[in-house]
Enzyme design. Structure first.
Site, short mmCIF file in Angstrom:
data_model
loop_
_atom_site.label_atom_id
_atom_site.label_comp_id
_atom_site.label_asym_id
_atom_site.label_seq_id
_atom_site.Cartn_x
_atom_site.Cartn_y
_atom_site.Cartn_z
N TYR A 243 67.11 -6.64 40.89
CA TYR A 243 68.10 -7.68 40.59
C TYR A 243 69.54 -7.15 40.56
O TYR A 243 70.47 -7.84 40.90
CB TYR A 243 67.81 -8.29 39.21
CG TYR A 243 66.63 -9.21 39.18
CD1 TYR A 243 66.55 -10.28 40.06
CD2 TYR A 243 65.60 -9.03 38.27
CE1 TYR A 243 65.46 -11.15 40.04
CE2 TYR A 243 64.51 -9.89 38.23
CZ TYR A 243 64.45 -10.95 39.12
OH TYR A 243 63.38 -11.80 39.10
N SER A 274 62.24 -8.96 48.32
CA SER A 274 63.20 -9.08 47.23
C SER A 274 62.47 -9.32 45.93
O SER A 274 61.32 -9.79 45.92
CB SER A 274 64.14 -10.25 47.49
OG SER A 274 63.44 -11.47 47.28
N ASP A 275 63.13 -9.02 44.83
CA ASP A 275 62.63 -9.52 43.56
C ASP A 275 62.89 -11.03 43.55
O ASP A 275 63.61 -11.56 44.39
CB ASP A 275 63.31 -8.81 42.37
CG ASP A 275 62.46 -8.94 41.10
OD1 ASP A 275 61.58 -9.82 41.05
OD2 ASP A 275 62.68 -8.16 40.14
N TRP A 276 62.28 -11.71 42.59
CA TRP A 276 62.29 -13.17 42.56
C TRP A 276 63.67 -13.68 42.11
O TRP A 276 64.01 -13.60 40.93
CB TRP A 276 61.20 -13.64 41.61
CG TRP A 276 59.84 -13.79 42.22
CD1 TRP A 276 59.02 -14.88 42.06
CD2 TRP A 276 59.12 -12.89 43.08
NE1 TRP A 276 57.85 -14.69 42.77
CE2 TRP A 276 57.88 -13.51 43.40
CE3 TRP A 276 59.40 -11.64 43.63
CZ2 TRP A 276 56.93 -12.90 44.24
CZ3 TRP A 276 58.45 -11.04 44.45
CH2 TRP A 276 57.26 -11.66 44.75
N GLY A 277 64.44 -14.16 43.06
CA GLY A 277 65.78 -14.63 42.72
C GLY A 277 66.81 -13.54 42.84
O GLY A 277 67.76 -13.49 42.07
#
Ligand code: BGC
Length: 731
Positions: A243, A274-277
């Site tokens: 993030y 990617s990480d979530w968001g």
């Protein structure tokens, strides 16, 4: 019998026919080809829309009004398959500590909860890491998940980091090796594992706005080295970027991290998700990101229509999209997702999983203090007062995406409330493996009472009335937030102070997400750190307290005497308005944890590598040979009266005239009383050298290198030295 043979014969014909079909129509199904060749053959067949379909996907949990996508099993994320070409759908679940069921998306579906990452790291046992990974991989497979979002290996740079419990401590060699073994355990079950969160996701406070600032060489020698080792040993199919920003660029759009370090320097062949968001723009694909995950959390599905348009306009070369797609397919082939597809509904032996969890939890318990003769407890103890920590309900676990619900559900869930992305995940889970019940089972003749610890007066009365006291101190940690300080929350320090004052035979059992301060330490008869101990944690704690097994955990993180011993005494970003970027300056560079303590000379509460045993060990006959690297061997003898397990550690203490302290090797060995074993290891040259950022190579200065063998980073008993040749190595 004849009928069976006929069926077998016709199945063989069918298999042959399918193989023939595979060779012609689907040449990528030829298992004789390498994953690279197979991915290249298949990727050529994809349409633009199919490629776009592969490089982004939604969450698969019901959160914030979002529905589980059609066809998804339900957990963290989903990428639809391409049936026309036989590409299976990707169902992704968290995490390293077990297969999760976020917000109960699969009603009632539990899984084996492994002990926390720090507990695993405290075992100093790569075999247990592999076995734990294999449990997670087997259960993922049986539930229909083919990608496990595991392999958390961020170094513990701040004892308050809310996700330290998911990671593997403060040392790159220890963390990298354990993460690699755990990833291999998962992937050997035919499930892709990630390694995450790449890189320097060192705190949770405002994690989307924290800019991790670090010198390049220091980064390579610390967090990146942990990732590099984990990738080499575990070969994870995917790397999850983080993030936070790193040196000014978001990790998932950080061309230096993804294109230069990971893909060019390390030759990584898998895909970056990617990480979530964690995606802010379409052009992240040019910066090395291959897949946008958890896309509903981003402002846009950047890797959907916007990416398609960018490819059509030539802003993103079609070859780059092809490369991203090929990387995804390559890892799917390499892990066996095409050849042995997963399917939900497989049988799961939860007892076998719990047995592994118990073995790991037991070896993870660290005996920090023991007044001679107090532990191990005699089974003949007459009365034992167990106090606090919901010890009647089970053991605590950490919160957030890695939270595992046990089969049958958690025994007790205490909601903490809270808002924002992680709000729905803020609950304390107690799993049903009750330390109280386990103590009663091990000591059936003792009178064992329980006091919930809410009122100090009643806890003190219970403590005074008993021969032995076992008082629990819990610290719940969870994703998305850090501990504000090192105290035990909810007034537990006052409770423990009062109880340990009331009875000298009080044993404090800590269930924490990381280091805590212990203002009552001098009064406590004994202290054990049990971390979050997983499916059979209650039994593991009782086994160690009563000496059914040796206490053999060693601290994978320094326990500081105070937060002032760290370079960032004030938690960066704490109190800032949301959406404000701020710097987290990692001024300690590569000298994380004990390495910085060695430099400053500050005395921690308990040093890295420390942990008592019920027996004693001695080290002798050190032999150090130099050359291209260091070969080290020495004898370990159990000099006590009981069988036990030791984690001997080898540190580099000097390198060509420079004073340093670095763990360069460790082992975990079991010895009978009087038994001696020789430990032999070869240092990875990278932990002896430094990274030369200008030359973009590892460099070892020629000269004398000093090593020491010890029972902790602060207890170095055997010393030796040898000459190492000057050399450089690829990055
Ligand atoms: C976490 C990741 C996790 C992902 C999917 C994020 O919040 O940072 O570790 O894999 O969610 O659940």
């Amino acid at each position: 019998m004849i009928r069976t043979l006929k069926v077998a014969a016709s199945l063989a014909v069918l298999a042959f026919a399918t193989a023939g079909h595979a060779q012609t129509d689907r040449p990528w199904m030829n298992t004789k080809l390498s994953p690279d060749e197979r991915a290249a053959l298949l990727e050529k067949e994809l349409t633009l829309d199919e490629r776009i379909g592969l490089v982004h996907g939604p969450m698969s949990m019901p959160i914030f009004g979002i529905k589980k996508p059609e066809g998804a099993i339900g957990s963290a994320g989903y990428i639809p398959g391409i049936p026309r070409l036989g590409v299976p759908a990707v169902n992704e679940s968290d995490a390293s500590l077990g297969v999760t069921n976020p917000l109960n998306v699969r009603p009632g579906d539990g899984a084996t909860a492994l002990p926390s990452g720090l507990s695993l790291a405290a075992t100093f046992n790569t075999k247990l890491a592999y076995e734990g990974g294999a449990v997670v991989g087997r259960e993922a497979r049986a539930k229909g998940f083919n990608v496990q979002l595991a392999g958390g290996v961020n170094l513990a740079r701040d004892p308050r980091n809310g996700r330290n419990f998911e990671y593997l401590g403060e040392d790159p060699w220890l963390a990298g090796n354990l993460a690699g073994a755990s990833i291999k355990g998962i992937q050997d079950q035919g499930v892709v594992s990630t390694v995450k969160h790449f890189s320097l996701n060192g705190q949770e406070t405002h994690r989307h706005f924290a800019n991790s600032v670090i010198d390049e060489a220091a980064h390579r020698e610390s967090d990146l080295l942990a990732f590099q080792i984990a990738i080499e040993k575990g070969q994870p199919g995917s790397v999850m970027c983080a993030y936070n920003l790193v040196n000014g660029d978001y990790s998932c759009g950080n061309t230096h991290l993804l294109n230069d370090v990971l893909k060019r320097d390390w030759g990584y062949k898998g895909w970056v998700m990617s990480d979530w968001g964690a995606v802010q723009a379409t052009d992240y694909i040019l910066k090395g990101l291959d897949q946008q995950s958890g896309e509903q959390l981003d402002a846009q599905v950047w890797f959907g229509e916007p990416l398609k348009a960018a490819v059509e306009k030539g802003e993103v070369p079609a070859a780059r999209l092809a490369d991203a797609s090929r990387r995804i397919l390559r890892s799917m082939f390499a892990a066996g997702l095409f050849d042995k597809p997963v399917a939900p509904g497989g049988a799961i032996d939860y007892d076998a999983g719990a047995a592994v969890a118990r073995a790991a939890a037991t070896e993870g318990v660290v005996l920090l203090k023991n007044r001679p003769g107090l532990l191990p407890l005699a089974k003949t103890a007459k009365s034992i007062a167990v106090i606090g920590g919901h010890a009647d309900a089970g053991v605590l676990s950490g919160g957030g995406s890695s939270q595992v619900a046990p089969p049958g559900g958690a025994k007790t869930i205490i909601p903490l409330g809270g808002e924002g992305m992680m709000g729905p995940f803020r609950s304390q889970y107690f799993n049903g493996s009750s330390p109280l019940a386990a103590i009663r089972k091990v000591a059936p003749d003792a009178k064992v009472s329980f006091d919930d610890g809410r009122y100090i007066a009643s806890a003190v009365a219970a403590a005074k009335a008993a021969d032995i006291v076992v008082v629990f101190g819990n610290q719940w940690m969870g994703e998305g937030e850090d501990a504000a300080d090192l105290s035990l929350p909810d007034g537990q320090d006052a409770l423990i102070a009062a109880v340990t004052a009331a009875n000298p035979n009080a044993i404090v059992v800590l269930q924490t997400g990381g280091p805590v301060s212990m203002p009552w330490l001098s009064q406590a008869g004994a202290v054990v750190e049990a971390w979050y101990s997983g499916a059979n944690g209650g039994e593991a704690i009782a086994d160690v307290l009563f000496g059914e097994v040796d206490a053999s955990g060693r601290l994978p993180m320094t326990f500081p005497a105070s937060i002032d011993q760290y370079p960032r005494a004030a938690l960066p970003g704490l109190g800032l308005p949301d959406k404000t970027q701020f710097d987290v300056v990692y001024s300690e560079g590569a000298d994380v944890g004990y390495r910085r303590f060695a430099q400053t000379g500050a005395k921690p509460l308990f040093p890295f590598g420390y942990g008592l045993s019920y027996t004693t060990f001695a080290y002798a006959n050190l032999k150090v040979t130099g050359g291209q690297t260091l070969d080290v061997s020495f004898d370990v003898t159990n000099t006590g009266q009981r069988p036990g397990k030791d984690a001997p550690q080898v540190y580099l203490t000097g390198a060509a005239g420079k004073t340093v302290q670095r763990l360069i090797g460790f082992d975990k060995i079991e010895l009978k009383p009087g038994e001696t074993r020789r430990v032999t290891l070869t240092a990875d040259p990278r932990v002896l050298g430094q990274f030369d950022a200008k030359a973009n190579r590892w460099a070892l200065t020629g000269g004398d290198y000093q090593v020491a063998v010890g029972a902790s980073s602060a207890d170095l008993t055997l010393k030796g030295a040898a000459k190492v040749k000057a050399r450089t190595l690829k990055p």
